[in-house]
Design an enzyme around this catalytic site. Structure first.
Site, PDB file in Angstrom:
ATOM      1  N   ASP A  30     -13.816  97.095  -9.099  1.00 43.18           N
ATOM      2  CA  ASP A  30     -14.027  97.446  -7.692  1.00 43.18           C
ATOM      3  C   ASP A  30     -12.788  97.240  -6.833  1.00 43.18           C
ATOM      4  OD1 ASP A  30     -17.512  96.373  -7.508  1.00 43.18           O
ATOM      5  OD2 ASP A  30     -16.530  98.125  -8.373  1.00 43.18           O
TER       6      ASP A  30
ATOM      7  N   LYS B 217     -22.280  92.319  -0.583  1.00 40.88           N
ATOM      8  CA  LYS B 217     -23.245  93.417  -0.788  1.00 40.88           C
ATOM      9  C   LYS B 217     -23.860  93.298  -2.189  1.00 40.88           C
ATOM     10  CE  LYS B 217     -21.610  97.598  -2.137  1.00 40.88           C
ATOM     11  NZ  LYS B 217     -22.160  98.172  -3.373  1.00 40.88           N
ATOM     12  N   ASN B 218     -23.015  93.047  -3.197  1.00 41.82           N
ATOM     13  CA  ASN B 218     -23.489  93.101  -4.583  1.00 41.82           C
ATOM     14  C   ASN B 218     -24.218  91.844  -5.016  1.00 41.82           C
ATOM     15  OD1 ASN B 218     -22.509  95.639  -4.608  1.00 41.82           O
ATOM     16  ND2 ASN B 218     -20.750  95.216  -5.935  1.00 41.82           N
TER      17      ASN B 218
ATOM     18  N   ARG C  67     -20.994 102.448   3.295  1.00 44.12           N
ATOM     19  CA  ARG C  67     -21.959 101.942   2.311  1.00 44.12           C
ATOM     20  C   ARG C  67     -21.622 100.506   1.922  1.00 44.12           C
ATOM     21  NH1 ARG C  67     -21.999 104.794  -2.878  1.00 44.12           N
ATOM     22  NH2 ARG C  67     -23.366 103.011  -3.237  1.00 44.12           N
TER      23      ARG C  67
ATOM     24  N   ARG D  64     -23.617 106.755 -15.010  1.00 44.98           N
ATOM     25  CA  ARG D  64     -24.145 105.414 -14.753  1.00 44.98           C
ATOM     26  C   ARG D  64     -25.451 105.218 -15.546  1.00 44.98           C
ATOM     27  NH1 ARG D  64     -21.862 103.574  -9.921  1.00 44.98           N
ATOM     28  NH2 ARG D  64     -22.493 101.505 -10.551  1.00 44.98           N
TER      29      ARG D  64
ATOM     30  N   CYS E  47     -22.552 109.137 -10.175  1.00 50.53           N
ATOM     31  CA  CYS E  47     -21.866 109.096  -8.870  1.00 50.53           C
ATOM     32  C   CYS E  47     -20.385 109.398  -9.115  1.00 50.53           C
ATOM     33  CB  CYS E  47     -22.057 107.728  -8.221  1.00 50.53           C
ATOM     34  SG  CYS E  47     -21.417 106.408  -9.211  1.00 50.53           S
TER      35      CYS E  47
HETATM   36  C1  EPZ Z   1     -22.217  96.792 -10.545  1.00 57.14           C
HETATM   37  O1  EPZ Z   1     -22.675  98.075 -10.921  1.00 57.14           O
HETATM   38  C2  EPZ Z   1     -21.649  96.934  -9.135  1.00 57.14           C
HETATM   39  N1  EPZ Z   1     -22.699  97.397  -8.221  1.00 57.14           N
HETATM   40  C3  EPZ Z   1     -20.495  97.937  -9.136  1.00 57.14           C
HETATM   41  O2  EPZ Z   1     -19.947  97.945  -7.824  1.00 57.14           O
HETATM   42  C4  EPZ Z   1     -19.422  97.449 -10.103  1.00 57.14           C
HETATM   43  O3  EPZ Z   1     -18.381  98.395 -10.154  1.00 57.14           O
HETATM   44  C5  EPZ Z   1     -20.044  97.259 -11.497  1.00 57.14           C
HETATM   45  O4  EPZ Z   1     -21.166  96.353 -11.423  1.00 57.14           O
HETATM   46  C6  EPZ Z   1     -19.040  96.690 -12.493  1.00 57.14           C
HETATM   47  O5  EPZ Z   1     -18.574  95.453 -12.036  1.00 57.14           O
HETATM   48  C7  EPZ Z   1     -23.604  96.509  -7.757  1.00 57.14           C
HETATM   49  O6  EPZ Z   1     -23.599  95.339  -8.115  1.00 57.14           O
HETATM   50  C8  EPZ Z   1     -24.607  97.037  -6.777  1.00 57.14           C
HETATM   51  P1  EPZ Z   1     -22.524  97.821 -14.857  1.00 57.14           P
HETATM   52  P2  EPZ Z   1     -23.563  98.247 -12.275  1.00 57.14           P
HETATM   53  O7  EPZ Z   1     -23.905  98.009 -15.339  1.00 57.14           O
HETATM   54  O8  EPZ Z   1     -24.335  97.021 -12.533  1.00 57.14           O
HETATM   55  C9  EPZ Z   1     -22.079 100.687 -18.573  1.00 57.14           C
HETATM   56  C10 EPZ Z   1     -19.318  98.866  -5.767  1.00 57.14           C
HETATM   57  O9  EPZ Z   1     -18.307  99.524  -5.496  1.00 57.14           O
HETATM   58  N2  EPZ Z   1     -23.538 100.574 -18.703  1.00 57.14           N
HETATM   59  O10 EPZ Z   1     -21.948  96.431 -14.892  1.00 57.14           O
HETATM   60  O11 EPZ Z   1     -24.274  99.539 -12.157  1.00 57.14           O
HETATM   61  C11 EPZ Z   1     -21.662 101.402 -17.297  1.00 57.14           C
HETATM   62  O12 EPZ Z   1     -21.664 102.802 -17.479  1.00 57.14           O
HETATM   63  C12 EPZ Z   1     -20.069  99.151  -7.054  1.00 57.14           C
HETATM   64  O13 EPZ Z   1     -19.771  97.926  -5.074  1.00 57.14           O
HETATM   65  C13 EPZ Z   1     -24.166 101.144 -19.810  1.00 57.14           C
HETATM   66  O14 EPZ Z   1     -23.509 101.740 -20.684  1.00 57.14           O
HETATM   67  O15 EPZ Z   1     -22.421  98.375 -13.362  1.00 57.14           O
HETATM   68  C14 EPZ Z   1     -20.277 100.854 -17.066  1.00 57.14           C
HETATM   69  O16 EPZ Z   1     -19.363 101.560 -17.878  1.00 57.14           O
HETATM   70  C15 EPZ Z   1     -19.526 100.368  -7.771  1.00 57.14           C
HETATM   71  N3  EPZ Z   1     -25.513 101.038 -19.921  1.00 57.14           N
HETATM   72  C16 EPZ Z   1     -20.361  99.414 -17.569  1.00 57.14           C
HETATM   73  O17 EPZ Z   1     -21.519  99.374 -18.418  1.00 57.14           O
HETATM   74  C17 EPZ Z   1     -26.277 100.363 -18.993  1.00 57.14           C
HETATM   75  O18 EPZ Z   1     -27.509 100.282 -19.164  1.00 57.14           O
HETATM   76  C18 EPZ Z   1     -20.538  98.379 -16.471  1.00 57.14           C
HETATM   77  O19 EPZ Z   1     -21.557  98.838 -15.637  1.00 57.14           O
HETATM   78  C19 EPZ Z   1     -25.614  99.785 -17.881  1.00 57.14           C
HETATM   79  C20 EPZ Z   1     -24.244  99.891 -17.751  1.00 57.14           C
END
Ligand code: EPZ
Length: 422
Positions: free
Chosen positions: A309, A22-23, A401, A121, A116
Site C-alpha cells: 500500500d 481504515k484497514n 475512499r 482479488r 479493482c
Molecule cells: C488488504 O486487502 C488491504 N485492504 C489492502 O489495502 C492491502 O493492499 C492488502 O491487504 C495487502 O496488504 C484492507 O485491509 C481493507 P490480501 P486484502 O487478501 O485482504 C491474494 C488499501 O489500499 N489472495 O492480503 O483483500 C490476493 O490476490 C487496500 O487500503 C488470494 O489469492 O488483500 C493478493 O495477491 C488495497 N486468495 C494477496 O493474496 C484469497 O482468498 C494478498 O491479498 C485472498 C487473497
C-alpha cells in the site's frame, strides 16, 4: 466529480495528525456483528469506505451511528444476513462480514467482490478457511452462500497461505468465525499485519481467547458467547507512510502525531536508506530530508515486509532519486496503474513484468493525470506537490475512499491543493 488542482513545487513544513486506521476499522466494525448489543469503535476515520461498511451493516439489521465522532454499532438485531451486490461492489472489503455473519447467524450470503484497479482479488482462501471450520459454502448467482453445521462451527488446524503468502482479510474472516467455533483453532500462515493484531485485540476485548497475534500462528480457544466492547483503533500506518514520503519528496520537515513507528520498521528502514531522517517523538516522529534522494530496490511483501500500500507513493519519490531504482510488486503484480500517470509528469519509469525500473529525473513537471486506485491517487498528489507547475488530478473520489481530508492535512503544512467540483 471532484478534481484536485495542485501547485508545486512546495516544501511541506508543520504538523499532521494521522487518522485512525481504515484497514483496522473495517474488520473491527464487521466483527461487532459477533456480539448482540452496542459496541463503540473510536478513532474511526471519516472515509467513503467506512460509510459503505456502515451502509452494509445497516442492511443486515444493525443500527450504526456516529456520536461525538465515535461509531456506535448496535447489533442486537441481525435479521438479514445478506451482503447485497449493490453495496459490496462499491468496496471489496465488504467481504469481511462473511466470517462474522456465519458465526453469529449460522448462515451468510455475501456478493462475490469484484476486481479493482490493482488487479484480481480472489477470495478462495477465505472460502477454504471457513470450509475447514465446517461451513458448507457454494456460489449462487454471484453470491457466496455459507451455512454452518447444525451444531455450529468446529475448531481445526488450518493452513491459510496462498500463492502470494498470507491474506489480510482472509485471516480476518477465519479468525472472526473461529472465536465462536467449538474447541481450538490454529491458523497457520495467518496475516501478521498490525490491523489484524488490532482486530484480535478487539475480539479479546469482547471475550474471545486468541493468542499469537502478530505471528503467523494464531491459536483460538472457541467460546460460546461474546460481549460488545468499547475499542479505539490504531493509527493508520499507510496514511502515516504517505505523509513521510510527502515530507521526504519536498525536502520539508513534518511532525506526525498518532503514528506508531513500531508498526512501520520496514518503511522507516527504506526511507532512511533513501535519504530521509526519521526522528522518533513521544507519539510519532519528525521527518526531514537533507541531500539527494538515493535510489533503492524495493520489493513488497506481507507484513513485516515492505507494504504494497506504500509502493506507489515510494515510486513517486524514487522518480526523483539520483539513479535507477527497481520496484517489485509481489502482492498485486498488476499494481502499476500509476506508472503511466507519473510518466505523464516527466518521470522515467519502465514496467518489466512484476517490476518497474525507475530512472531518476531532475524534476517532475505538472500535467493533467487520472487517479485510478486509492494509493496510486495518493502518489499523484505527492508528485503534484513536488512537480513544477499546476497538476490536475481527475477522479479524486478514489482518494476519499482512504484518506480523511488529505488536502486539508497537506495544505496545513504548506501544500497548495484546491478541490474543485467540475
Ligand atoms: C488488504 O486487502 C488491504 N485492504 C489492502 O489495502 C492491502 O493492499 C492488502 O491487504 C495487502 O496488504 C484492507 O485491509 C481493507 P490480501 P486484502 O487478501 O485482504 C491474494 C488499501 O489500499 N489472495 O492480503 O483483500 C490476493 O490476490 C487496500 O487500503 C488470494 O489469492 O488483500 C493478493 O495477491 C488495497 N486468495 C494477496 O493474496 C484469497 O482468498 C494478498 O491479498 C485472498 C487473497
Amino acid at each position: 466529480m471532484d478534481v484536485f488542482e495542485i501547485e508545486g513545487p512546495v516544501r511541506l513544513e508543520g504538523t499532521i495528525t494521522v487518522s485512525g486506521s481504515k484497514n483496522a476499522a473495517l474488520p473491527i466494525m464487521a466483527a461487532a456483528i459477533l456480539a448482540p448489543g452496542q459496541s463503540i469503535i473510536r478513532q474511526v476515520p471519516r472515509l467513503a469506505d467506512i460509510a459503505v461498511l456502515r451502509q452494509l451493516l445497516a442492511s443486515l439489521g444493525a443500527k450504526v451511528e456516529r456520536i461525538n465522532g465515535d461509531v456506535h454499532i448496535d447489533t442486537t438485531v441481525i435479521d438479514h444476513p445478506v451482503g447485497e451486490y449493490d453495496i459490496v461492489r462499491k468496496m471489496r472489503a465488504g467481504i469481511c462480514i462473511l466470517g462474522p455473519l456465519l458465526a453469529r447467524c449460522g448462515r451468510a450470503e455475501v456478493s462475490m467482490p469484484g476486481g479493482c484497479a490493482i488487479g484480481d482479488r480472489p477470495v478462495d482462501i477465505h472460502v477454504r478457511g471457513l470450509r475447514e471450520l465446517g461451513a458448507e459454502i457454494h456460489l449462487e448467482n454471484g453470491y457466496i452462500v455459507a451455512t454452518a453445521p447444525k451444531g455450529g462451527l468446529r475448531g481445526k488446524q488450518i493452513f491459510l497461505g496462498g500463492p502470494f503468502g498470507s491474506t489480510v482479510l482472509g485471516t480476518a474472516n477465519v479468525l472472526s468465525a473461529a472465536v465462536l467455533a467449538q474447541g481450538r483453532t490454529v491458523i497457520e500462515s495467518a496475516a501478521c499485519e498490525p490491523e489484524i493484531v488490532d482486530l484480535a485485540h478487539f475480539l479479546n476485548a469482547m471475550g474471545a481467547r486468541i493468542s499469537g497475534m502478530g505471528s503467523p500462528r494464531l491459536v483460538i480457544e472457541g467460546v460460546s458467547t461474546l460481549q460488545p466492547a468499547d475499542y479505539t483503533v490504531i493509527g493508520d500506518r499507510i496514511e502515516a507512510g504517505t505523509f513521510m514520503v510527502a515530507a521526504s519528496m519536498t525536502e520539508g520537515r513534518v511532525r506526525l502525531q498518532n503514528c506508531q513507528l513500531d508498526n512501520m520498521l520496514a518503511v522507516v528502514d527504506y526511507l532512511e536508506h533513501i535519504g530521509a531522517r526519521i526522528e522518533p517523538t513521544e507519539d510519532g516522529c519528525i521527518v526531514t530530508r537533507e541531500g539527494d534522494l538515493i535510489p533503492a530496490d524495493l520489493t513488497t511483501q506481507p507484513y513485516p515486509g515492505f507494504p504494497t500500500d506504500l509502493q506507489a507513493q515510494f515510486m513517486a519519490m524514487l522518480a526523483l532519486a539520483e539513479g535507477n531504482s527497481v520496484i517489485t510488486e509481489k502482492i498485486f503484480p498488476d499494481r502499476f496503474m500509476h506508472v503511466a500517470e507519473l510518466n505523464r509528469m516527466a518521470a522515467n519509469i519502465r514496467k518489466e513484468g512484476p517490476s518497474a525500473i525507475v530512472a531518476g529525473v531532475k524534476e517532475l513537471i505538472a500535467a493533467p493525470v487520472m487517479a485510478s486506485d486509492l494509493r496510486a491517487s495518493a502518489a499523484l498528489v505527492l508528485a503534484g506537490c513536488a512537480a513544477r507547475g499546476k497538476t490536475l488530478i481527475n477522479r479524486v473520489y478514489h482518494i476519499d475512499r482512504g484518506y480523511e481530508h488529505i488536502e486539508e492535512k497537506l495544505n496545513g503544512v504548506g501544500a497548495k491543493i484546491v478541490r474543485e467540483d467540475v
